[in-house]
Scaffold this active site. Structure first.
Site, short mmCIF file in Angstrom:
data_model
loop_
_atom_site.label_atom_id
_atom_site.label_comp_id
_atom_site.label_asym_id
_atom_site.label_seq_id
_atom_site.Cartn_x
_atom_site.Cartn_y
_atom_site.Cartn_z
N HIS A 128 0.24 2.73 -128.22
CA HIS A 128 1.29 3.68 -127.80
C HIS A 128 0.74 4.82 -126.95
O HIS A 128 1.52 5.57 -126.36
CB HIS A 128 2.00 4.27 -129.03
CG HIS A 128 2.80 3.27 -129.81
ND1 HIS A 128 3.79 2.50 -129.25
CD2 HIS A 128 2.74 2.91 -131.12
CE1 HIS A 128 4.31 1.70 -130.18
NE2 HIS A 128 3.69 1.92 -131.32
N ASP A 139 1.73 -6.56 -131.72
CA ASP A 139 2.24 -5.53 -132.65
C ASP A 139 3.77 -5.57 -132.55
O ASP A 139 4.31 -5.86 -131.48
CB ASP A 139 1.69 -4.17 -132.23
CG ASP A 139 2.05 -3.06 -133.20
OD1 ASP A 139 1.18 -2.65 -133.98
OD2 ASP A 139 3.21 -2.60 -133.18
N HIS A 172 5.83 -3.25 -132.45
CA HIS A 172 6.37 -2.21 -131.57
C HIS A 172 5.90 -2.47 -130.13
O HIS A 172 4.78 -2.94 -129.92
CB HIS A 172 5.89 -0.82 -132.00
CG HIS A 172 6.21 -0.49 -133.42
ND1 HIS A 172 5.31 -0.64 -134.44
CD2 HIS A 172 7.35 -0.03 -133.99
CE1 HIS A 172 5.86 -0.26 -135.59
NE2 HIS A 172 7.11 0.11 -135.34
N ASP A 199 2.24 -5.58 -138.16
CA ASP A 199 3.43 -4.96 -138.74
C ASP A 199 4.70 -5.80 -138.54
O ASP A 199 5.77 -5.42 -139.01
CB ASP A 199 3.63 -3.52 -138.24
CG ASP A 199 3.40 -3.35 -136.76
OD1 ASP A 199 3.28 -4.37 -136.04
OD2 ASP A 199 3.33 -2.18 -136.31
C1 SP5 Z 1 0.71 1.37 -133.86
C2 SP5 Z 1 2.05 1.38 -134.49
O1 SP5 Z 1 2.44 0.39 -135.12
N1 SP5 Z 1 2.79 2.49 -134.42
C3 SP5 Z 1 4.09 2.57 -134.98
C4 SP5 Z 1 4.60 3.96 -134.95
C5 SP5 Z 1 5.95 4.07 -135.59
N2 SP5 Z 1 6.23 5.42 -135.91
C6 SP5 Z 1 7.59 5.74 -136.18
C7 SP5 Z 1 7.92 5.35 -137.57
C8 SP5 Z 1 9.29 5.79 -137.93
C9 SP5 Z 1 9.53 5.41 -139.35
N3 SP5 Z 1 10.74 5.92 -139.88
C10 SP5 Z 1 11.95 5.46 -139.28
C11 SP5 Z 1 12.44 4.20 -139.90
C12 SP5 Z 1 13.66 3.75 -139.15
N4 SP5 Z 1 14.09 2.45 -139.58
ZN ZN Z 2 3.38 -1.25 -134.56
#
Ligand code: SP5
Ligand code: ZN
Length: 345
Positions: A158, A194, A196, A285
């Protein structure tokens, strides 16, 4: 397979992250590394610390002002009378061009999310994490190894040229790709699995044809990072055609779409690019039981993912760890990818 890990990485341990309007314990915590180290030990795989990074090398990916900010952010935070972790609370209003000088303003300038605390040890851990990825790249080129694994933590995909967020500060996979190019690769492909979107990696290479970026991820229509990662983003200028996004529906399973999307991305995009090396931004993840899961892969599916990569991508391969927050199963899922990869090769 050589595995790189530096105990300094364990020192990055944020006090909390803002999630759904509450400060909660950090998902991205040192227990993640410990889970993986335990699984490696059971699988009789040793890790070794990487040699320290040449600090100048970071500028091949990140802007000098951003690196300066990261290096001193926590000291600046304390010097202003704040305590604990540095967290942003404001963001740049669109159209305002001034770069703030106060630390609170600088956090607002460089953060794109509020999930990534900067602690007294973050900079050192991020350097060690990046050093793992760079050492892995050197291992592929120097020793002619078929594969290497960088246990990078904090993760990197990210982080863009001059922004951090999503638990990422330095873009480890991008730095590895730069090292591979410096060591003679003409073309490098980065495949990001990943769950995301790898927004930082996409941004860094968006206008370049020498690094192909391909990301499979939960559709940003409903998933972090929300603003980027859509199918129509194909790269710009000389980089047009060298970025591919594959957004997936909520709770996609291996047989219910993921495998087909992966095979399509590999056969239609990664393999025809004929890279001299492949960097896999390996987030775990997408695991169905992950606390942040949008997708729904099982441990056996990670094994299949590893063997699919091995059999379809006959390139030297560097695995760089990204996300994955189910601490108990994280090591097992990582080993599943590696076992699958070895079986498929
Ligand atoms: C590297 C990586 O996997 N980074 C992921 C970052 C995600 N951060 C935001 C997490 C928000 C969690 N709470 C919100 C849940 C909504 N369903
Ligand atoms: Zn991720």
């Amino acid at each position: 397979m050589k595995v790189f890990f530096d105990p300094d990485q364990l020192q990055h341990a944020g006090q909390g992250e803002l999630s759904r309007g509450r400060l909660i314990p950090c998902y991205e915590n040192p227990e993640r590394s410990r889970s993986i180290l335990r699984a490696l030990e059971q699988g009789k795989l040793d890790s070794e610390p990487p040699p320290p990074l040449d600090p100048g090398f970071l500028a091949s990916v990140h802007s000098p002002d951003y690196l300066e900010f990261l290096a001193s952010a926590h000291e600046d935070w304390l010097a202003t009378g704040h305590e604990g972790d540095a967290l942003p609370f404001a963001f740049r209003p669109p159209g305002d061009s001034r770069v703030p000088t106060a630390i609170a303003g600088r956090l607002a300038e460089y953060a794109f999310a509020v999930d990534s605390p900067i602690t007294a040890h973050t900079w050192r851990a991020a350097l060690a994490s990046a050093a793992c990825a760079v050492a892995g790249a050197k291992e592929l080129r120097g020793s002619g190894s078929e594969a290497a694994l960088a246990l990078s933590r904090p993760p990197g995909h990210h982080a863009s040229t001059r922004n951090y967020g999503g638990y990422c500060y330095l873009n480890n996979a991008a730095l590895a790709a730069e090292q591979l190019l410096q060591d003679g690769c003409r073309r490098v492909a980065i495949l990001d699995v990943d769950e995301h979107h790898g927004n930082g990696t996409q941004e860094i290479f968006y206008r370049r044809p020498d690094v192909l970026t391909v990301s499979l991820h939960a559709d940003p229509e409903y998933a972090f990072p929300y603003f980027i990662g859509f199918a129509e983003e194909c790269g710009e200028a000389e980089g047009h055609g060298f970025n591919r996004n594959v957004p997936l529906p909520r709770r996609s399973t291996w047989t219910g779409g993921y495998e087909a999307a992966l095979v399509d991305a590999l056969t239609q995009t990664v393999v025809p690019f004929e890279p001299d090396a492949l960097v896999v931004a390996l987030g775990l993840d997408a695991y169905a039981a992950d606390p942040l899961a949008y997708l729904a892969l099982e441990t056996e599916d990670f094994r299949a993912l590893g063997s699919t990569l091995a059999s379809r991508c006959p390139f030297p391969t560097l695995f760089v760890l990204e996300g994955g927050y189910h601490v108990e199963d994280l090591g097992r899922n990582l080993m599943a990818v590696l076992d699958g990869w070895r079986a498929g090769r």
